[in-house]
Design a protein around this motif. Structure first.
Motif, PDB file in Angstrom:
ATOM      1  N   ILE B  32       0.850  -1.195   0.000  1.00 16.58           N
ATOM      2  CA  ILE B  32       0.000   0.000   0.000  1.00 16.58           C
ATOM      3  C   ILE B  32       0.883   1.241   0.000  1.00 16.58           C
ATOM      4  N   GLY B  33       1.977   1.196   0.786  1.00 15.98           N
ATOM      5  CA  GLY B  33       2.887   2.335   0.821  1.00 15.98           C
ATOM      6  C   GLY B  33       3.423   2.665  -0.563  1.00 15.98           C
ATOM      7  N   ARG B  34       3.795   1.629  -1.318  1.00 14.56           N
ATOM      8  CA  ARG B  34       4.337   1.861  -2.671  1.00 14.56           C
ATOM      9  C   ARG B  34       3.280   2.480  -3.572  1.00 14.56           C
ATOM     10  N   LEU B  35       2.058   1.924  -3.537  1.00 15.13           N
ATOM     11  CA  LEU B  35       1.000   2.454  -4.403  1.00 15.13           C
ATOM     12  C   LEU B  35       0.675   3.895  -4.023  1.00 15.13           C
ATOM     13  N   VAL B  36       0.547   4.135  -2.725  1.00 16.62           N
ATOM     14  CA  VAL B  36       0.223   5.494  -2.262  1.00 16.62           C
ATOM     15  C   VAL B  36       1.298   6.471  -2.755  1.00 16.62           C
ATOM     16  N   HIS B  37       2.557   6.043  -2.647  1.00 17.89           N
ATOM     17  CA  HIS B  37       3.656   6.919  -3.062  1.00 17.89           C
ATOM     18  C   HIS B  37       3.493   7.348  -4.520  1.00 17.89           C
ATOM     19  N   LEU B  38       3.137   6.387  -5.371  1.00 22.52           N
ATOM     20  CA  LEU B  38       2.999   6.706  -6.802  1.00 22.52           C
ATOM     21  C   LEU B  38       1.752   7.536  -7.072  1.00 22.52           C
ATOM     22  N   ILE B  64       4.497   8.245 -14.771  1.00 24.19           N
ATOM     23  CA  ILE B  64       4.079   7.879 -13.416  1.00 24.19           C
ATOM     24  C   ILE B  64       2.849   6.972 -13.462  1.00 24.19           C
ATOM     25  N   VAL B  65       1.871   7.321 -14.334  1.00 23.87           N
ATOM     26  CA  VAL B  65       0.652   6.513 -14.467  1.00 23.87           C
ATOM     27  C   VAL B  65       1.037   5.072 -14.800  1.00 23.87           C
ATOM     28  N   ALA B  66       2.029   4.938 -15.690  1.00 22.99           N
ATOM     29  CA  ALA B  66       2.463   3.585 -16.078  1.00 22.99           C
ATOM     30  C   ALA B  66       3.044   2.852 -14.863  1.00 22.99           C
ATOM     31  N   GLU B  67       3.890   3.560 -14.085  1.00 27.86           N
ATOM     32  CA  GLU B  67       4.478   2.933 -12.891  1.00 27.86           C
ATOM     33  C   GLU B  67       3.379   2.494 -11.918  1.00 27.86           C
ATOM     34  N   CYS B  68       2.347   3.313 -11.817  1.00 29.69           N
ATOM     35  CA  CYS B  68       1.248   3.044 -10.881  1.00 29.69           C
ATOM     36  C   CYS B  68       0.615   1.669 -11.139  1.00 29.69           C
ATOM     37  N   ALA B  69       0.470   1.335 -12.409  1.00 30.34           N
ATOM     38  CA  ALA B  69      -0.255   0.115 -12.779  1.00 30.34           C
ATOM     39  C   ALA B  69       0.314  -1.097 -12.046  1.00 30.34           C
ATOM     40  N   ALA B  70       1.663  -1.205 -12.026  1.00 31.41           N
ATOM     41  CA  ALA B  70       2.302  -2.368 -11.395  1.00 31.41           C
ATOM     42  C   ALA B  70       1.984  -2.391  -9.895  1.00 31.41           C
ATOM     43  N   GLY B 136      -8.475   6.327   1.488  1.00 33.99           N
ATOM     44  CA  GLY B 136      -9.063   4.987   1.619  1.00 33.99           C
ATOM     45  C   GLY B 136      -7.979   3.940   1.837  1.00 33.99           C
ATOM     46  N   LEU B 137      -6.862   4.085   1.120  1.00 27.72           N
ATOM     47  CA  LEU B 137      -5.757   3.127   1.278  1.00 27.72           C
ATOM     48  C   LEU B 137      -5.159   3.226   2.680  1.00 27.72           C
ATOM     49  N   LEU B 138      -5.009   4.456   3.174  1.00 30.47           N
ATOM     50  CA  LEU B 138      -4.457   4.622   4.527  1.00 30.47           C
ATOM     51  C   LEU B 138      -5.423   4.074   5.577  1.00 30.47           C
TER      52      LEU B 138
END
Lengths: 422, 422
Positions: B32-38, B64-70, B136-138
């Motif tokens: 979640i931390g990684r996704l939130v960061h992106l 960045i959007v592309a990185e988010c997907a992963a 929501g993620l937090l």
């Protein structure tokens, strides 16, 4: 890969599972109440038997012991129902340790009875032994109240637990008084203990009254006016105002035992009312939750194969929170996404309200925990008895004009400054 | 029929199961931390893109959007691991609703991005939309902290959650500042918001500092002295002291974005440290609990077929509690019964100590809940924004010289007297 609606339904199923656990517990609490009631009777009878040098209550005692066996089997049977292998239940660690403790005590009961039959020790010891076992059984009920996730059920459990606790103190009062009358002597120590037990009872029944439903409460209030209570108060006076040598009329022991027992039997019936009410409450809650799940499942089915909610998530009416803002609705089935969103929001609101209410009800349990911890600390670090520790806390509260729980908190905060245990 | 030792072992297994759940959560928190960061990066880039009328950060944003997907796939995959059919986990209802909420938001993300690409709305709206999803993620992490049963793990989760929360506020600050520099204008509203975000960040990092382990804390303190922080403070000053017309140098937006981003990247690394530490802590705890179980199991085996502990239960050294008294030891293997008793007592003491410590650590979470509830109440009943509600609470606290949480409690107590929501 699970979807938002999938988790929405999973959340509901968790709620239902929790409620089913509670329904099971409600039944266990009823059985524990019955066993405790008989152990209290046995304790009282054993006291008169021992105090009278075996001349009184020999066969009453044997009759009660026989009745106990059935109630014990019922509780053991119910303990056996817990699925200790598979799905560990919430708060299982603490509940199961309490149960282990109780089972260990029940295993030791036959030896205790042999010693009593052989008059191998004093009433005070017998009282303490039975009281510890009963305390263990009540601790199981407390764990149940402490782990319940539904505020209404927790409320009912708090009322029931405090009632059982008060009844147990009334039972200890019967035993203490029985020993005094049985021996024809009410010394200063016994008098102190009686006064403590009377006061502690009242504390429990106050909490009970704060959480009980109207009908039970009405019956409780009515019971306070009954002749048996007047008789009890008369005998209490006899005990607490005994002359310096503590001499009391040993022939009053039957009267004392009978009137205490009538009061306890009345309480026992109310306990059954409370347990039955708890059971019904759980069943109603389960039925509601199941209906909810059904309804959600239908609405989710209606969405199957529907397009993703798209920006619907961000299309809610603006919240002052500076949260999600309104976007222009996209053509793609907003009302579909909307309907999932409605369910999500309704669910979130409901769970929030529940946990808020739960925190409030828990207050009563937390206060008890704090007071117990402070008492335990004083007992360990200052070598006080439970009564002395409680008196010290209460006296401090009076002197400083603060609530008992505040003094308990302060005591715990000072823990490191208190001398270590002996 | 299960025995006392049987339940003793079952209690241990419950503990282990709870810790294994926590280990799983620790891993989820990392993802979640990684996704939130992106998402934070995407939010900032989107702001500059929108504020600059699409002239800046177009391709950065796409990258960045592309990185988010992963990262999104990783989180979804982990959500999928929850066994939502069988054994419902503790606090499952709330956790699963949070997850449902997040999934619903993630499903809506593509549409949000289309709108941003088409510059179909303002930076503030984009910020709010991303912020709600991140919130929501937090909230999932908060649930995890709120349901953890081990005090040490809860402590670590409280530190981590507050750190993530502070980082998110730093991210919102980046976005708000990016929009201001991007548009070459920092109006009064933007300035107010910035000041609120800066102060709220500090509150979170204070709580974090109160619960974090020494090494992370040292790194955090060191980071505060870094050049990037000095640069940040300089740019904060530029924004907050802009002339009445709010004009700021648009060419500073890259500098602002870079220095905020460097700071956030540093935080991200610390977040990984915290998540890794949490993971190791869980593994250590599991190992300890397994060793305990092993040891208990061996001792229990040694008792198999041994006679019941008889009166051993009532044969303990006397407690000041006026609890169980000492009886003469009966011939039958007291040390056997004793050894079960030792385990029972050790277990009871340990669980008691754990729940006491847990109550203490929970304080931090409960305070946050109270403040959030009070804020929500003021927002709903008085139509305030989150910032305004928080300011009102804080101002009242200052005026009355009371702690923020006390004012929050008082506000909630007055709930019924506040006018209903608009």
């Amino acid at each position: 890969m699970k979807s938002a609606p999938g988790f929405l339904l999973a959340a509901k199923r968790c709620e239902i599972h929790g409620l089913e656990q509670l329904a099971l517990t409600a039944e266990l609490v009823g059985r524990i109440g019955r066993l405790v009631h008989l152990l209290q009777k046995e304790r009282g009878a054993s006291n008169i038997y021992l105090a009278s040098g075996g001349t009184r209550f020999a066969e009453q005692r044997e009759r009660i012991v026989a009745e106990c066996a059935a109630a014990e089997a019922e509780v053991r049977e119910h303990f056996g129902r817990f699925d200790t292998e598979a799905a560990p239940l919430a708060g299982g660690a603490r509940l199961f340790s309490r149960i282990a403790w109780v089972l260990h005590g029940l295993d030791a009961l036959p030896a205790l009875r042999e010693r009593i039959a052989a008059r191998a020790f004093e009433p005070a010891r017998a009282t303490a032994a039975y009281s510890e076992l009963i305390g263990g059984l009540l601790a199981v009920v407390f764990e149940a109240a402490d782990t319940a996730g539904d505020p209404a059920v927790t409320r009912a459990l708090v009322a029931l637990f405090n009632f059982m606790q008060g009844k147990e103190l009334a039972g200890q009062e019967r035993a203490t008084g029985a020993a005094a009358f049985g021996s024809g002597r009410a010394g200063a120590e016994a008098q102190q203990r009686l006064l403590h037990l009377i006061e502690a009872q009242e504390r429990c029944f106050q909490v009970f009254a704060g959480f009980a439903e109207v009908p039970v409460l009405a019956r409780w209030r009515a019971a306070q006016g009954a002749a048996v209570v007047a008789e009890l108060e008369r005998l209490r006076r006899v005990l607490c105002t005994a002359p310096p040598d503590g001499a009391v009329d040993a022939d009053l022991s039957d009267a004392w035992f009978d009137c205490c027992t009538r009061r306890l039997d009345e309480m026992r019936e109310m306990e059954d009312m409370l347990a039955a009410g708890l059971q019904q409450l759980c069943e109603r809650k389960i039925a509601e939750a199941r209906a909810d799940l059904q309804d959600h499942a239908l609405r989710v089915d209606a969405l199957r194969g529907a397009p993703a909610p798209l920006a619907v998530f961000f299309e809610r009416t603006p919240e002052p929170a500076g949260g999600a803002q309104v976007l222009a609705a996209d053509g793609l089935g907003p009302q579909l996404g909307r309907s999932v969103l409605d369910m999500l929001q309704a669910q979130a609101r409901r769970l929030q309200a529940m946990s808020d209410e739960l925190n409030t009800v828990r207050g009563a349990l937390d206060e008890r925990k704090l007071i117990e911890r402070a008492k335990g600390l004083l007992m360990a670090r200052r070598g006080l008895t439970e009564d002395q520790a409680y008196k010290l806390l209460r006296q401090t509260a009076m002197n400083q004009n603060r609530r008992l729980v505040e003094v308990a908190e302060a005591t715990l905060a000072l823990a490191d400054f208190l001398p270590p245990g002996q």
